[in-house]
Design a protein around this motif. Structure first.
Motif, PDB file in Angstrom:
ATOM      1  N   ASP A  33       7.985  36.445  70.172  1.00  0.00           N
ATOM      2  CA  ASP A  33       8.345  35.239  70.910  1.00  0.00           C
ATOM      3  C   ASP A  33       9.216  35.631  72.096  1.00  0.00           C
ATOM      4  N   ALA A  34       8.833  35.145  73.286  1.00  0.00           N
ATOM      5  CA  ALA A  34       9.622  35.425  74.484  1.00  0.00           C
ATOM      6  C   ALA A  34      10.213  34.143  75.057  1.00  0.00           C
ATOM      7  N   GLY A  35      10.238  33.086  74.267  1.00  0.00           N
ATOM      8  CA  GLY A  35      10.850  31.832  74.688  1.00  0.00           C
ATOM      9  C   GLY A  35       9.911  30.907  75.430  1.00  0.00           C
ATOM     10  N   ASN A  36      10.211  29.613  75.355  1.00  0.00           N
ATOM     11  CA  ASN A  36       9.461  28.577  76.077  1.00  0.00           C
ATOM     12  C   ASN A  36       7.957  28.637  75.834  1.00  0.00           C
ATOM     13  N   ILE A  49       9.700  50.738  69.656  1.00  0.00           N
ATOM     14  CA  ILE A  49       8.844  49.687  70.206  1.00  0.00           C
ATOM     15  C   ILE A  49       9.503  48.325  69.989  1.00  0.00           C
ATOM     16  N   PHE A  50       9.978  48.070  68.747  1.00  0.00           N
ATOM     17  CA  PHE A  50      10.628  46.794  68.456  1.00  0.00           C
ATOM     18  C   PHE A  50      11.865  46.592  69.328  1.00  0.00           C
ATOM     19  N   LEU A  51      12.666  47.636  69.496  1.00  0.00           N
ATOM     20  CA  LEU A  51      13.872  47.538  70.314  1.00  0.00           C
ATOM     21  C   LEU A  51      13.519  47.174  71.756  1.00  0.00           C
ATOM     22  N   ASP A  52      12.599  47.928  72.365  1.00  0.00           N
ATOM     23  CA  ASP A  52      12.194  47.666  73.744  1.00  0.00           C
ATOM     24  C   ASP A  52      11.523  46.305  73.884  1.00  0.00           C
ATOM     25  N   LEU A  53      10.727  45.947  72.899  1.00  0.00           N
ATOM     26  CA  LEU A  53      10.005  44.680  72.933  1.00  0.00           C
ATOM     27  C   LEU A  53      10.967  43.494  72.900  1.00  0.00           C
ATOM     28  N   HIS A  54      11.965  43.558  72.040  1.00  0.00           N
ATOM     29  CA  HIS A  54      12.923  42.460  71.963  1.00  0.00           C
ATOM     30  C   HIS A  54      13.803  42.381  73.212  1.00  0.00           C
ATOM     31  N   GLN A  55      14.137  43.515  73.802  1.00  0.00           N
ATOM     32  CA  GLN A  55      14.899  43.503  75.053  1.00  0.00           C
ATOM     33  C   GLN A  55      14.059  42.904  76.182  1.00  0.00           C
ATOM     34  N   ALA A  56      12.784  43.281  76.237  1.00  0.00           N
ATOM     35  CA  ALA A  56      11.892  42.729  77.268  1.00  0.00           C
ATOM     36  C   ALA A  56      11.696  41.232  77.061  1.00  0.00           C
ATOM     37  N   ALA A  57      11.553  40.799  75.812  1.00  0.00           N
ATOM     38  CA  ALA A  57      11.364  39.374  75.517  1.00  0.00           C
ATOM     39  C   ALA A  57      12.595  38.570  75.949  1.00  0.00           C
ATOM     40  N   LYS A  58      13.781  39.110  75.728  1.00  0.00           N
ATOM     41  CA  LYS A  58      15.001  38.425  76.169  1.00  0.00           C
ATOM     42  C   LYS A  58      15.032  38.304  77.688  1.00  0.00           C
ATOM     43  N   ALA A  59      14.644  39.365  78.389  1.00  0.00           N
ATOM     44  CA  ALA A  59      14.622  39.346  79.853  1.00  0.00           C
ATOM     45  C   ALA A  59      13.610  38.315  80.366  1.00  0.00           C
ATOM     46  N   ILE A  60      12.450  38.246  79.706  1.00  0.00           N
ATOM     47  CA  ILE A  60      11.422  37.273  80.097  1.00  0.00           C
ATOM     48  C   ILE A  60      11.930  35.856  79.849  1.00  0.00           C
ATOM     49  N   ALA A  61      12.578  35.638  78.717  1.00  0.00           N
ATOM     50  CA  ALA A  61      13.096  34.318  78.373  1.00  0.00           C
ATOM     51  C   ALA A  61      14.106  33.843  79.424  1.00  0.00           C
ATOM     52  N   LYS A  62      14.909  34.750  79.967  1.00  0.00           N
ATOM     53  CA  LYS A  62      15.887  34.376  81.012  1.00  0.00           C
ATOM     54  C   LYS A  62      15.181  33.905  82.272  1.00  0.00           C
ATOM     55  N   VAL A  63      14.079  34.570  82.629  1.00  0.00           N
ATOM     56  CA  VAL A  63      13.329  34.227  83.830  1.00  0.00           C
ATOM     57  C   VAL A  63      12.617  32.885  83.668  1.00  0.00           C
ATOM     58  N   LEU A  64      12.117  32.643  82.457  1.00  0.00           N
ATOM     59  CA  LEU A  64      11.381  31.396  82.207  1.00  0.00           C
ATOM     60  C   LEU A  64      12.344  30.248  82.088  1.00  0.00           C
TER      61      LEU A  64
END
Length: 84
Positions: free
Chosen positions: A49-52, A69-84
């Motif tokens: 889940d990357a939000g919204n 992979i999980f670490l990078d994926l969750h960091q990327a998802a948080k960054a995407i959620a901020k943009v959305l």
């Protein structure tokens, strides 16, 4: 994505997985869907889940270190959620 993989097909399969996963999570009393993991002979597909209402999909090789992979994926998802 590798060139031999059709983007529209991946989007359709991801939407189907999201729908089924959300329904299963709800009906099994597990709550909101956070992650889907598929493991196969050629590697992994992980959706988080990357939000919204957005999910982030990552395809990896079989040799990938899932912890990283999980670490990078969750960091990327948080960054995407901020943009959305």
């Amino acid at each position: 994505l590798p060139q031999h993989i059709d983007e529209l097909r991946v989007a359709g399969m991801s939407a189907t997985l999201l729908s089924l996963g959300s329904r299963a999570g709800h009906e099994l009393g597990r709550g909101k869907l956070e992650q889907i993991l598929i493991r196969g002979p050629q590697g992994y597909a992980v959706m988080v889940d990357a939000g919204n209402g957005t999910m982030l999909l990552v395809l990896t090789t079989r040799e990938a270190k899932l912890g990283l992979i999980f670490l990078d994926l969750h960091q990327a998802a948080k960054a995407i959620a901020k943009v959305l």
